[in-house]
Design an enzyme around this catalytic site. Structure first.
Site, PDB file in Angstrom:
ATOM      1  N   ASP A   6      36.498  34.872  41.866  1.00 47.25           N
ATOM      2  CA  ASP A   6      35.053  35.116  41.750  1.00 47.25           C
ATOM      3  C   ASP A   6      34.271  33.832  41.981  1.00 47.25           C
ATOM      4  O   ASP A   6      33.226  33.825  42.652  1.00 47.25           O
ATOM      5  CB  ASP A   6      34.729  35.685  40.373  1.00 47.25           C
ATOM      6  CG  ASP A   6      35.153  37.139  40.222  1.00 47.25           C
ATOM      7  OD1 ASP A   6      35.481  37.769  41.246  1.00 47.25           O
ATOM      8  OD2 ASP A   6      35.149  37.637  39.074  1.00 47.25           O
ATOM      9  N   ASP A  12      35.374  40.659  50.093  1.00 43.75           N
ATOM     10  CA  ASP A  12      35.402  39.302  50.644  1.00 43.75           C
ATOM     11  C   ASP A  12      34.723  39.248  52.012  1.00 43.75           C
ATOM     12  O   ASP A  12      35.083  38.434  52.859  1.00 43.75           O
ATOM     13  CB  ASP A  12      36.848  38.795  50.743  1.00 43.75           C
ATOM     14  CG  ASP A  12      37.714  39.702  51.615  1.00 43.75           C
ATOM     15  OD1 ASP A  12      37.232  40.784  52.004  1.00 43.75           O
ATOM     16  OD2 ASP A  12      38.867  39.327  51.900  1.00 43.75           O
ATOM     17  N   HIS A  61      41.751  35.914  39.076  1.00 42.56           N
ATOM     18  CA  HIS A  61      40.522  36.577  39.522  1.00 42.56           C
ATOM     19  C   HIS A  61      39.268  35.795  39.155  1.00 42.56           C
ATOM     20  O   HIS A  61      38.264  35.852  39.886  1.00 42.56           O
ATOM     21  CB  HIS A  61      40.451  37.987  38.931  1.00 42.56           C
ATOM     22  CG  HIS A  61      41.434  38.934  39.556  1.00 42.56           C
ATOM     23  ND1 HIS A  61      41.244  39.490  40.795  1.00 42.56           N
ATOM     24  CD2 HIS A  61      42.644  39.393  39.121  1.00 42.56           C
ATOM     25  CE1 HIS A  61      42.255  40.267  41.106  1.00 42.56           C
ATOM     26  NE2 HIS A  61      43.127  40.231  40.106  1.00 42.56           N
TER      27      HIS A  61
END
Length: 340
Positions: free
Chosen positions: A235, A261, A231
């Site tokens: 990011d 997204d 993750h």
């Protein structure tokens, strides 16, 4: 009502009809200098600011109606001023400067005989400046007049504090507004800002009888990036994508993160044609493709699915516009899956 109370009431009434409320300190101080002259009989009244770090004192505003001239903008070393000596000694008034501070070169040069000073302190007791009166004649200043000096000093202090508070609140409000309209991860406009700005642009386009091109961008395969690289890398990928979109779009384009997204780009249309829509779509798909640095990984991304629509001059509903964009994006997603 006593004579002192009547006179105080009259002075305060004068302040009420002084120049209209202003954010400028000058609009508060200059009427007080005139009133200070009237209640003390001193023909030079002035307001100073003190820089204790730089050790200088500067005359900011002055009123001179006699032979003695205290010039505005005059800056002197703080160590050598009568104001500093008055503060240290707790002496607010004298009509015999020579006997009190005969070693002061500035006082001798100006020929000062009468001197009156009130320190301007803020809530934290910091010394901000002084409110002063002076004369080259020995002029008695009554205790009542000295009380007015203290009152005027308090009024200035409270005004400065209120201005500081208002400035602080304004700064905090700007910061909060920025945070409320900015996506915390990518730093670009968030959904709230998008809806507001898109609504305004739709209204303006209707007034000017012009079109907008609105693009909805979906990052295909983003879940796989999170699953494979983590993750944090996901990011970082979103941040890099936002930066690439912002850098690749025009200065007047609206670039926003719609959520997750998904991104949206709004542009003033230059041409109303299918070719112009397709060119904008292809450009954005190419802009989102390529290598992205995400933490310690290099992601070779094939590009996003982009749906673009041209708004009608009569369209004002932001939600409908975004729904149409979303639908166009899904059509494009299906076409890409089929290799078109």
């Amino acid at each position: 009502m006593t004579g002192h109370a009547k006179r105080l009431a009259a002075v305060l009434k004068r302040l009420e009809v002084a120049p209209e409320v202003s954010t400028r300190l000058e609009a508060v101080v200059r009427p007080l200098l005139k009133l200070l002259e009237e209640v003390t009989g001193l023909h030079s009244t002035y307001f100073t600011m003190i820089d204790e770090i730089g050790q200088v004192q500067t005359v900011i505003y002055a009123r001179n109606t006699g032979r003695l001239i205290i010039p505005e903008g005059l800056t002197v070393p703080w160590q050598d001023t009568l104001c500093r000596r008055a503060v240290l000694e707790g002496r607010r008034y004298t009509q015999d400067v020579a006997s009190c501070w005969g070693d002061s070169a500035a006082a001798r040069e100006l020929g000062l005989k009468t001197y009156l000073s009130e320190p301007i302190r803020l809530i934290d007791d910091a010394l901000y400046g002084t409110l002063c009166g002076a004369s080259d004649e020995a002029i008695p200043v009554t205790a009542e007049a000295q009380q007015y000096l203290t009152l005027f000093g308090q009024l200035i202090s409270r005004y400065i504090e209120s201005e500081r508070l208002l400035n602080l609140l304004a700064t905090e409000n700007r910061t909060l507004a920025q945070h409320a309209n900015t996506d915390p991860l990518t730093g670009i406009a968030n959904r709230r800002a998008l809806l507001h700005e898109l609504g305004q642009r739709l209204d303006q386009s209707a007034q000017e009888d012009r079109l907008l091109h609105v693009a909805f961008i979906d990052l295909d395969g983003f879940k796989a990036i999170n699953d494979r690289f983590g993750h944090d890398a996901g990011d970082r990928f979103l941040i890099e994508m936002a930066n690439r979109l912002k850098a690749g779009c025009r200065a007047d384009d609206l670039v926003a993160r719609y959520g997750g997204d998904e991104f949206v780009v709004v542009r003033q249309a230059e041409a109303d044609s299918a070719a112009a829509l397709d060119a904008f779509k292809r450009y954005l798909e190419g802009l989102t493709a390529g290598e992205f640095h995400a933490c310690d990984d290099l992601i070779d991304y094939p590009g996003a699915s982009v749906g673009v629509i041209a708004t009608s001059p009569r369209q004002h509903d932001t939600h409908t516009v975004l729904q149409l964009c979303d639908a166009a994006m899904y059509e494009r997603k299906q076409a890409r899956r089929m290799g078109r």
